[in-house]
Motif scaffolding. Structure first.
Motif, PDB file in Angstrom:
ATOM      1  N   GLN A  65       0.925  -1.394   0.131  1.00 48.99           N
ATOM      2  CA  GLN A  65       0.051  -0.110  -0.074  1.00 48.99           C
ATOM      3  C   GLN A  65       0.779   1.264  -0.100  1.00 48.99           C
ATOM      4  O   GLN A  65       0.493   2.327  -0.704  1.00 48.99           O
ATOM      5  CB  GLN A  65      -0.827  -0.094   1.166  1.00 48.99           C
ATOM      6  N   ASP A  66       1.723   1.361   0.624  1.00 48.98           N
ATOM      7  CA  ASP A  66       2.789   2.135   0.693  1.00 48.98           C
ATOM      8  C   ASP A  66       3.629   2.569  -0.639  1.00 48.98           C
ATOM      9  O   ASP A  66       3.575   3.745  -1.100  1.00 48.98           O
ATOM     10  CB  ASP A  66       3.792   2.136   1.974  1.00 48.98           C
ATOM     11  N   ARG A  67       3.841   1.367  -1.074  1.00 52.74           N
ATOM     12  CA  ARG A  67       4.532   1.694  -2.156  1.00 52.74           C
ATOM     13  C   ARG A  67       3.690   2.062  -3.572  1.00 52.74           C
ATOM     14  O   ARG A  67       3.918   2.910  -4.383  1.00 52.74           O
ATOM     15  CB  ARG A  67       4.895   0.114  -2.817  1.00 52.74           C
ATOM     16  N   ALA A  68       2.316   1.669  -3.744  1.00 55.41           N
ATOM     17  CA  ALA A  68       1.309   2.482  -4.331  1.00 55.41           C
ATOM     18  C   ALA A  68       1.016   3.753  -4.292  1.00 55.41           C
ATOM     19  O   ALA A  68       1.040   4.646  -5.294  1.00 55.41           O
ATOM     20  CB  ALA A  68       0.021   1.405  -4.349  1.00 55.41           C
ATOM     21  N   SER A  69       1.085   4.120  -2.836  1.00 56.97           N
ATOM     22  CA  SER A  69       0.960   5.590  -2.528  1.00 56.97           C
ATOM     23  C   SER A  69       1.898   6.488  -3.184  1.00 56.97           C
ATOM     24  O   SER A  69       1.887   7.440  -3.675  1.00 56.97           O
ATOM     25  CB  SER A  69       0.639   5.590  -1.026  1.00 56.97           C
ATOM     26  N   ASP A  70       3.382   5.846  -2.824  1.00 61.57           N
ATOM     27  CA  ASP A  70       4.482   6.505  -3.211  1.00 61.57           C
ATOM     28  C   ASP A  70       4.577   6.570  -4.940  1.00 61.57           C
ATOM     29  O   ASP A  70       4.800   7.587  -5.367  1.00 61.57           O
ATOM     30  CB  ASP A  70       5.530   5.962  -2.876  1.00 61.57           C
ATOM     31  N   GLN A  71       3.805   5.458  -5.537  1.00 59.14           N
ATOM     32  CA  GLN A  71       3.838   5.572  -7.162  1.00 59.14           C
ATOM     33  C   GLN A  71       3.093   6.817  -7.653  1.00 59.14           C
ATOM     34  O   GLN A  71       3.482   7.340  -8.437  1.00 59.14           O
ATOM     35  CB  GLN A  71       3.445   4.181  -7.617  1.00 59.14           C
ATOM     36  N   THR A  72       1.892   6.816  -6.778  1.00 55.56           N
ATOM     37  CA  THR A  72       0.904   8.000  -7.174  1.00 55.56           C
ATOM     38  C   THR A  72       1.649   9.249  -6.892  1.00 55.56           C
ATOM     39  O   THR A  72       1.479   9.976  -7.792  1.00 55.56           O
ATOM     40  CB  THR A  72      -0.332   7.743  -6.424  1.00 55.56           C
ATOM     41  N   THR A  73       2.381   9.464  -6.067  1.00 54.23           N
ATOM     42  CA  THR A  73       3.059  10.721  -5.559  1.00 54.23           C
ATOM     43  C   THR A  73       4.216  11.078  -6.731  1.00 54.23           C
ATOM     44  O   THR A  73       4.328  12.322  -6.912  1.00 54.23           O
ATOM     45  CB  THR A  73       3.647  10.686  -4.136  1.00 54.23           C
ATOM     46  N   ILE A  74       4.909  10.002  -6.998  1.00 51.49           N
ATOM     47  CA  ILE A  74       5.873  10.263  -8.010  1.00 51.49           C
ATOM     48  C   ILE A  74       5.277  10.578  -9.427  1.00 51.49           C
ATOM     49  O   ILE A  74       5.804  11.446  -9.990  1.00 51.49           O
ATOM     50  CB  ILE A  74       6.917   8.959  -8.070  1.00 51.49           C
ATOM     51  N   GLY A  75       4.292   9.738  -9.787  1.00 53.12           N
ATOM     52  CA  GLY A  75       3.549  10.267 -10.921  1.00 53.12           C
ATOM     53  C   GLY A  75       3.144  11.579 -11.087  1.00 53.12           C
ATOM     54  O   GLY A  75       2.910  12.229 -11.983  1.00 53.12           O
ATOM     55  N   ASN A  76       2.408  12.244  -9.665  1.00 48.66           N
ATOM     56  CA  ASN A  76       2.059  13.502  -9.900  1.00 48.66           C
ATOM     57  C   ASN A  76       3.331  14.468  -9.966  1.00 48.66           C
ATOM     58  O   ASN A  76       3.000  15.597 -10.606  1.00 48.66           O
ATOM     59  CB  ASN A  76       1.368  13.723  -8.518  1.00 48.66           C
ATOM     60  N   ALA A  77       4.200  13.919  -9.377  1.00 50.03           N
ATOM     61  CA  ALA A  77       5.418  15.057  -9.458  1.00 50.03           C
ATOM     62  C   ALA A  77       6.045  14.988 -10.869  1.00 50.03           C
ATOM     63  O   ALA A  77       6.313  16.115 -11.463  1.00 50.03           O
ATOM     64  CB  ALA A  77       6.521  14.450  -8.621  1.00 50.03           C
TER      65      ALA A  77
END
Length: 153
Positions: A65-77
């Protein structure tokens, strides 16, 4: 001297002392005798199958779940970065929900069959260690970006 004091002053003191010593011995020996009297044996011990516990599903681990959340944050950046203004500089990112952070490098924009896409390399520092990822986001409809590829190196 009172009669009670006389009783303790005379030879009866040893009678009371020996009686309390006998009582202490009985109090110590009685529990030991009960345990050693065949009441409990490790050879006869069995697993209690009546106790049930619950477990968590393997599909919903917090790390995933943390990795998926981080993936979304990276994608947004990556999708919100102004590539021309960056001119090759790294983009820092941080996710307050997971405590992870890192930087995005090697950001490049290209066209794939008329679709605008961006490739990148991202580092991720979190409680479970440091990792490096390669990814790609592409512009879908209505200005929304979608993660096409995100894999660990």
């Amino acid at each position: 001297m009172s009669r009670i004091a006389q009783a303790f002053d005379s030879g009866q003191r040893s009678v009371f002392a020996s009686a309390s010593a006998k009582a202490a011995i009985v109090l110590v020996a009685l529990p030991l005798a009960a345990c050693g009297g065949g009441g409990f044996s490790l050879e006869q011990a069995e697993v209690d199958r009546t106790i049930l516990t619950s477990s968590t599903s393997a599909n919903a681990s917090p790390v995933d779940q943390d990795r998926a959340s981080d993936q979304t944050t990276i994608g947004n950046a990556v999708s919100s970065a102004d590539i021309e203004q960056l001119s090759g500089q790294a983009i820092p990112w941080a996710n307050a929900d997971t405590g992870s952070r890192g930087s995005i490098t090697e950001l490049a924009e290209f066209k794939d069959k008329g679709q605008t896409c961006r490739r990148f390399t991202a580092s991720r520092e979190s409680f479970d260690g440091v990792a490096l990822f390669k990814g790609e986001v592409c512009l879908a409809g209505a200005g929304a970006w979608r993660m096409q590829d995100f894999k660990s190196l």
